[in-house]
Design a protein around this motif. Structure first.
Motif, PDB file in Angstrom:
ATOM      1  N   VAL A 159     -18.301  29.658 -75.714  1.00 27.32           N
ATOM      2  CA  VAL A 159     -18.690  29.929 -74.524  1.00 27.32           C
ATOM      3  C   VAL A 159     -17.511  30.112 -73.669  1.00 27.32           C
ATOM      4  N   THR A 206     -28.278  22.966 -80.232  1.00 27.80           N
ATOM      5  CA  THR A 206     -27.654  24.181 -80.421  1.00 27.80           C
ATOM      6  C   THR A 206     -26.124  23.976 -79.982  1.00 27.80           C
ATOM      7  N   ASP A 249     -22.314  26.437 -79.317  1.00 27.60           N
ATOM      8  CA  ASP A 249     -21.915  27.877 -79.334  1.00 27.60           C
ATOM      9  C   ASP A 249     -20.905  27.872 -78.667  1.00 27.60           C
ATOM     10  N   ASP A 273     -12.010  29.868 -73.838  1.00 27.41           N
ATOM     11  CA  ASP A 273     -13.300  29.345 -74.904  1.00 27.41           C
ATOM     12  C   ASP A 273     -13.381  27.976 -75.251  1.00 27.41           C
ATOM     13  N   VAL A 320     -25.374  32.871 -71.090  1.00 27.84           N
ATOM     14  CA  VAL A 320     -26.263  32.036 -71.471  1.00 27.84           C
ATOM     15  C   VAL A 320     -27.257  31.799 -70.918  1.00 27.84           C
ATOM     16  N   TRP A 362     -21.737  30.812 -67.696  1.00 27.95           N
ATOM     17  CA  TRP A 362     -21.195  30.736 -68.712  1.00 27.95           C
ATOM     18  C   TRP A 362     -21.536  31.892 -69.699  1.00 27.95           C
ATOM     19  N   ASP A 410     -21.660  34.067 -73.304  1.00 26.60           N
ATOM     20  CA  ASP A 410     -21.445  33.973 -74.913  1.00 26.60           C
ATOM     21  C   ASP A 410     -20.214  34.732 -75.456  1.00 26.60           C
ATOM     22  N   ASP A 411     -19.199  34.050 -76.298  1.00 20.67           N
ATOM     23  CA  ASP A 411     -18.086  34.840 -76.662  1.00 20.67           C
ATOM     24  C   ASP A 411     -18.400  35.937 -77.320  1.00 20.67           C
ATOM     25  N   ASP A 412     -19.310  35.989 -78.108  1.00 24.65           N
ATOM     26  CA  ASP A 412     -19.749  37.243 -79.018  1.00 24.65           C
ATOM     27  C   ASP A 412     -20.242  38.304 -78.106  1.00 24.65           C
ATOM     28  N   THR A 413     -21.443  38.210 -77.205  1.00 29.09           N
ATOM     29  CA  THR A 413     -22.027  39.203 -76.788  1.00 29.09           C
ATOM     30  C   THR A 413     -21.688  39.345 -75.210  1.00 29.09           C
TER      31      THR A 413
END
Length: 64
Positions: free
Chosen positions: A32, A28, A30, A18, A48, A39, A41-44
């Motif tokens: 990742v 922006t 985030d 991460d 990206v 790449w 997204d660490d949440d979804t």
């Protein structure tokens, strides 16, 4: 010492670590990780939309 400067994304780790990513357009930021050529997204866990321009290591979490 720890790196706290923004680095070009081409120097980012590509081993699933991460990182904090930044996109020059809009500024922006985030968290990742790079997995299997993308790449994510660490949440979804979704890729990206555009590759970030810069990155830096995540800070250590608080110990208290």
């Amino acid at each position: 010492g720890k790196m706290t400067e923004w680095q070009p994304i081409k120097t980012a780790p590509k081993d699933g670590t991460d990182i904090l990513a930044c996109w020059r357009k809009g500024g922006t930021m985030d968290v990742v990780r790079f997995i299997e050529g993308h790449w994510l997204d660490d949440d979804t866990e979704q890729p990206v939309i555009s590759e970030p321009s810069h990155w830096m290591p995540l800070p250590e979490p608080p110990t208290t």
